[in-house]
Motif scaffolding. Structure first.
Motif, PDB file in Angstrom:
ATOM      1  N   TYR A   1      -1.203   1.313 -10.442  1.00 53.42           N
ATOM      2  CA  TYR A   1      -2.331   1.342  -9.522  1.00 53.42           C
ATOM      3  C   TYR A   1      -3.300   2.452  -9.912  1.00 53.42           C
ATOM      4  O   TYR A   1      -4.493   2.269 -10.012  1.00 53.42           O
ATOM      5  CB  TYR A   1      -1.773   1.561  -8.117  1.00 53.42           C
ATOM      6  CG  TYR A   1      -2.781   1.522  -7.018  1.00 53.42           C
ATOM      7  CD1 TYR A   1      -2.956   2.617  -6.185  1.00 53.42           C
ATOM      8  CD2 TYR A   1      -3.562   0.395  -6.807  1.00 53.42           C
ATOM      9  CE1 TYR A   1      -3.864   2.591  -5.155  1.00 53.42           C
ATOM     10  CE2 TYR A   1      -4.475   0.365  -5.778  1.00 53.42           C
ATOM     11  CZ  TYR A   1      -4.621   1.460  -4.957  1.00 53.42           C
ATOM     12  OH  TYR A   1      -5.529   1.421  -3.943  1.00 53.42           O
TER      13      TYR A   1
ATOM     14  N   LYS B   1      -9.602  -4.226   4.682  1.00 53.45           N
ATOM     15  CA  LYS B   1     -10.538  -3.605   3.739  1.00 53.45           C
ATOM     16  C   LYS B   1     -11.869  -4.328   3.834  1.00 53.45           C
ATOM     17  O   LYS B   1     -11.891  -5.540   4.046  1.00 53.45           O
ATOM     18  CB  LYS B   1     -10.027  -3.751   2.314  1.00 53.45           C
ATOM     19  CG  LYS B   1      -8.819  -2.906   1.998  1.00 53.45           C
ATOM     20  CD  LYS B   1      -8.465  -3.019   0.530  1.00 53.45           C
ATOM     21  CE  LYS B   1      -7.295  -2.088   0.238  1.00 53.45           C
ATOM     22  NZ  LYS B   1      -7.345  -1.518  -1.083  1.00 53.45           N
TER      23      LYS B   1
ATOM     24  N   ARG C   1     -15.071  -4.818   1.332  1.00 49.54           N
ATOM     25  CA  ARG C   1     -15.510  -4.607  -0.054  1.00 49.54           C
ATOM     26  C   ARG C   1     -14.544  -3.659  -0.788  1.00 49.54           C
ATOM     27  O   ARG C   1     -14.937  -2.682  -1.409  1.00 49.54           O
ATOM     28  CB  ARG C   1     -16.935  -4.084  -0.077  1.00 49.54           C
ATOM     29  CG  ARG C   1     -17.888  -5.102   0.529  1.00 49.54           C
ATOM     30  CD  ARG C   1     -19.140  -4.482   1.005  1.00 49.54           C
ATOM     31  NE  ARG C   1     -20.138  -4.416  -0.035  1.00 49.54           N
ATOM     32  CZ  ARG C   1     -21.341  -3.904   0.114  1.00 49.54           C
ATOM     33  NH1 ARG C   1     -21.708  -3.425   1.266  1.00 49.54           N
ATOM     34  NH2 ARG C   1     -22.183  -3.876  -0.879  1.00 49.54           N
ATOM     35  N   ASN C   2     -13.279  -3.957  -0.599  1.00 53.61           N
ATOM     36  CA  ASN C   2     -12.202  -3.240  -1.276  1.00 53.61           C
ATOM     37  C   ASN C   2     -12.025  -1.778  -0.847  1.00 53.61           C
ATOM     38  O   ASN C   2     -11.386  -0.990  -1.544  1.00 53.61           O
ATOM     39  CB  ASN C   2     -12.382  -3.318  -2.795  1.00 53.61           C
ATOM     40  CG  ASN C   2     -11.060  -3.576  -3.461  1.00 53.61           C
ATOM     41  OD1 ASN C   2     -10.123  -4.075  -2.819  1.00 53.61           O
ATOM     42  ND2 ASN C   2     -10.957  -3.205  -4.725  1.00 53.61           N
ATOM     43  N   VAL C   3     -12.596  -1.405   0.271  1.00 57.06           N
ATOM     44  CA  VAL C   3     -12.431  -0.042   0.785  1.00 57.06           C
ATOM     45  C   VAL C   3     -11.708  -0.128   2.130  1.00 57.06           C
ATOM     46  O   VAL C   3     -12.025  -0.977   2.964  1.00 57.06           O
ATOM     47  CB  VAL C   3     -13.807   0.656   0.952  1.00 57.06           C
ATOM     48  CG1 VAL C   3     -13.642   2.045   1.547  1.00 57.06           C
ATOM     49  CG2 VAL C   3     -14.522   0.729  -0.393  1.00 57.06           C
ATOM     50  N   GLU C   4     -10.737   0.770   2.330  1.00 57.96           N
ATOM     51  CA  GLU C   4      -9.938   0.779   3.551  1.00 57.96           C
ATOM     52  C   GLU C   4     -10.794   0.960   4.803  1.00 57.96           C
ATOM     53  O   GLU C   4     -11.654   1.851   4.846  1.00 57.96           O
ATOM     54  CB  GLU C   4      -8.963   1.967   3.517  1.00 57.96           C
ATOM     55  CG  GLU C   4      -7.848   1.836   2.526  1.00 57.96           C
ATOM     56  CD  GLU C   4      -6.718   0.971   3.034  1.00 57.96           C
ATOM     57  OE1 GLU C   4      -6.294   1.114   4.183  1.00 57.96           O
ATOM     58  OE2 GLU C   4      -6.264   0.124   2.243  1.00 57.96           O
TER      59      GLU C   4
ATOM     60  N   SER D   1      -4.418 -11.147   2.871  1.00 62.98           N
ATOM     61  CA  SER D   1      -5.440 -10.736   1.894  1.00 62.98           C
ATOM     62  C   SER D   1      -6.855 -11.002   2.399  1.00 62.98           C
ATOM     63  O   SER D   1      -7.786 -10.310   2.016  1.00 62.98           O
ATOM     64  CB  SER D   1      -5.213 -11.439   0.563  1.00 62.98           C
ATOM     65  OG  SER D   1      -5.117 -12.820   0.793  1.00 62.98           O
TER      66      SER D   1
ATOM     67  N   HIS E   1       0.808  -1.220   0.000  1.00 63.98           N
ATOM     68  CA  HIS E   1       0.000   0.000   0.000  1.00 63.98           C
ATOM     69  C   HIS E   1       0.836   1.263   0.000  1.00 63.98           C
ATOM     70  O   HIS E   1       0.562   2.194  -0.710  1.00 63.98           O
ATOM     71  CB  HIS E   1      -0.923   0.029   1.224  1.00 63.98           C
ATOM     72  CG  HIS E   1      -2.094  -0.855   1.054  1.00 63.98           C
ATOM     73  ND1 HIS E   1      -3.096  -0.551   0.178  1.00 63.98           N
ATOM     74  CD2 HIS E   1      -2.400  -2.033   1.607  1.00 63.98           C
ATOM     75  CE1 HIS E   1      -3.993  -1.511   0.215  1.00 63.98           C
ATOM     76  NE2 HIS E   1      -3.595  -2.424   1.077  1.00 63.98           N
TER      77      HIS E   1
ATOM     78  N   ASN F   1     -16.127   3.658  -5.827  1.00 60.76           N
ATOM     79  CA  ASN F   1     -14.720   3.282  -5.883  1.00 60.76           C
ATOM     80  C   ASN F   1     -13.894   4.075  -4.871  1.00 60.76           C
ATOM     81  O   ASN F   1     -14.255   5.189  -4.515  1.00 60.76           O
ATOM     82  CB  ASN F   1     -14.205   3.569  -7.305  1.00 60.76           C
ATOM     83  CG  ASN F   1     -12.816   3.027  -7.522  1.00 60.76           C
ATOM     84  OD1 ASN F   1     -12.437   2.026  -6.937  1.00 60.76           O
ATOM     85  ND2 ASN F   1     -12.029   3.699  -8.357  1.00 60.76           N
TER      86      ASN F   1
END
Ligand SMILES: Nc1ccn([C@@H]2O[C@H](COP(=O)(O)OP(=O)(O)O)[C@@H](O)[C@H]2O)c(=O)n1
Length: 560
Positions: free
Chosen positions: A76, A537, A539-542, A478, A64, A212
């Motif tokens: 990225y 994360k 749903r892919n959000v921090e 992950s 990150h 996003n």
């Protein structure tokens, strides 16, 4: 022309003069930037700045914290290139134009300042009359600033109006019609991060959705630059590149930039913190984005705790349903640690210190949350406390000893811009038990024990709880996972009592894991059987307070 003025982009002779007579450090900063533009090497520009070099050389955790110059960063960022397609479908009416803060600096300052420096350089080298060059420069500058102010005539959008009472939900609708963006900077004690959120408003009064998040971070935290605040500005400028690549240029003028600092700046003297914030404000003011009032500040600990709670419950879909089913959060930073949950028992509310119970209005109802941020109980600050190094001077000559490090270990660690020499105790007791006693001093009598944590409850834990669980091999990086406090204790014991390859890689792992166990058990009073949901994360959000802060900024819900 009126619109340009409202957006703070008007250019006048007096603002031009103000820039020319600005303090020496401003000129120096632009000189450095110019040097970078002219592709001089990093080492020539910044070789006197070890903290920055450290940030450049830093190996990021979990892929990150990539330096903005790293090629991976570009990859990225480029994944966001779908904005062009999305943007075609985006139409916002000009009637949403906000009241933009008047900036005391003209828009397009950066380009003219390069011209200034370039011109001065040429004038010096050609031995020309300085006053002649200043007058020529004024003319060029005025032309450039006026033309850039005309090029950027878009109005910004007041998101607080657009969001109304709607609760954003996370999905990717097929027929998105209106897209808008929000940029949140998280300036923590161990790093600075940017979150660029893309929201979609399908219907004017319907629910906006979070489409996003682009995330990027740089180390160390801004407090490491307390004595060289210009570098803080440079860090933020670097991170802004992510926003520029993610948000389509046509949206810049209506995309708000918000910067919130946490423990790192709270721990600095007000004067030093102020100087850093001023640098950030300058970078924001120079940027082509919308800079709302109060866009740069230090966030208080209460808000930090509540907004992380909002993030997690929002991302896990709990906010718009029965709020009794919300989950609590545990956030462990470098400088501070936060706990927030919705108390189920009256006894918790009655026995808590008054300022730990906070009312929070959202979607026409008021919630009472238990929340507190313990400044100085972040994992790095706890190390210093346990070592007796907090506030110590003459650091170059001192070696701080601890039973939490392997006996023969000598090394150092950095936090907040200072380096500390440390070693194990060669002639004393080491291991989990002795280490636990050291860490106990950092939490005993300091951390409040909410009554109901003795019963089972669901808590999401992230930041350093997550990082150290990964390092200790308790969870997969992950996927994250559920870990009992008992598991943390067992692993801490193993790491401390049987030094292995793992503890050679990170000699502080024993100390950090022991602190986590001590904080959870003897600090907050959790049972050993309590299960923590460790998440980086959702749903892919921090998972951090940043999304909560973005929603807070747009929604204007009340914390009181
Ligand atoms: N969006 C974020 C923000 C912080 N963090 C982690 O949180 C930890 C430290 O947070 P911090 O330096 O902001 O701590 P404080 O200064 O708020 O105490 C580090 O492990 C960061 O990598 C994260 O995982 N994701």
């Amino acid at each position: 022309m009126k619109e340009n003025k409202a957006a703070g982009k008007s250019f006048s002779f007096s603002s031009c003069r103000a820039v020319i007579s600005s303090p020496a450090h401003t000129v120096l900063r632009h000189h450095l930037l110019l040097s970078i533009k002219l592709k001089l090497s990093w080492s020539r520009c910044y070789c006197q700045t070890p903290a920055l070099l450290q940030s450049i050389n830093h190996k990021p955790p979990h892929g990150h914290g990539i330096n903005a110059q790293d090629s991976q960063t570009e990859l990225y960022i480029s994944s966001s290139s779908r904005w062009t397609e999305l943007n075609k479908r985006y139409q916002l009416s000009a009637k949403h134009a906000p009241q933009t803060r008047q900036k005391n600096r003209s828009f397009g300052l950066k380009a003219p300042s390069f011209v200034l420096l370039l011109t001065l350089r040429i004038s010096v080298s050609l031995r020309m009359s300085a006053s002649l060059w200043v007058w020529r420069l004024l003319a060029v500058w005025t032309l450039l600033a006026v033309s850039s102010s005309q090029r950027n005539g878009l109005n910004a959008v007041d998101f607080s109006q657009r969001f109304g009472n709607a609760l954003p939900s996370l999905s990717r609708p097929a027929n998105a019609s209106q897209i808008f963006y929000g940029v949140m900077f998280d300036a923590g004690s161990t790093g600075t991060r940017i979150h660029v959120y893309t929201f979609i408003q399908k219907e004017p009064d319907g629910l906006p959705v979070l489409d996003n998040e682009m995330f990027h971070s740089m180390k160390p935290g801004l407090s490491a630059y307390a004595d060289i605040p210009e570098i803080a500005g440079h860090t933020v400028r670097q991170l802004l590149r992510v926003a520029k690549k993610t948000v389509p240029p046509v949206e810049w003028k209506r995309t708000p930039l918000v910067f919130r600092a946490t423990a790192g700046l709270r721990l600095l003297s007000p004067a030093k913190a102020h100087a850093l914030l001023e640098e950030v404000q300058d970078v924001f003011d120079e940027s082509p984005f919308y800079v709302p009032p109060d866009s740069v500040s230090i966030m208080n600990g209460t808000n930090e705790g509540i907004l992380a709670w909002v993030t997690v419950n929002f991302l896990t879909g709990r906010l718009n349903r029965d709020t009794q089913k919300t989950v609590g959060i545990l956030d462990l930073g470098g400088g501070s640690t936060q706990i927030t949950f919705l108390p189920k028992s009256k006894k918790t509310i009655e026995s808590a210190p008054a300022d730990y119970i906070v009312r929070f209005d959202m979607f026409n109802s008021t919630h009472k949350l238990y929340t507190h941020s313990y400044l100085g109980n972040g994992i790095k600050a706890a190390r210093l406390s346990a070592l007796g190094a907090l506030g110590s001077d003459g650091l170059e000559k001192k070696v701080f000893k601890t039973s939490c490090l392997p006996k023969k270990h000598t090394g150092e660690f950095s936090f907040g811009g200072f380096s500390y020499h440390v070693s194990g105790v060669t002639n004393g007791v080491t291991g989990f038990k002795a280490c636990y006693q050291e860490m106990l001093k950092v939490v005993k009598g300091i951390i409040n024990q909410p009554h109901e944590l003795k019963d089972s409850s669901t808590f999401y834990a992230f930041s350093y709880y997550f990082d150290h669980a990964v390092e200790a091999g308790l969870i997969d990086e992950s996927r994250g996972g559920a870990v009992k406090i008992r598991d943390f204790r067992k692993r801490a014991k193993e790491v401390c009592n049987r030094p292995s390859k793992r503890s050679q890689l990170n000699p502080f792992l024993c100390m950090d894991l022991t602190y986590i166990v001590c904080l959870l058990k003897d600090g907050f009073g959790f049972k050993e059987s309590t299960v923590l949901q460790l998440t980086k994360k959702v749903r892919n959000v921090e998972t951090s307070w940043a999304l909560g802060a973005a929603i807070y900024h747009f929604q204007k819900f009340r914390i009181h």
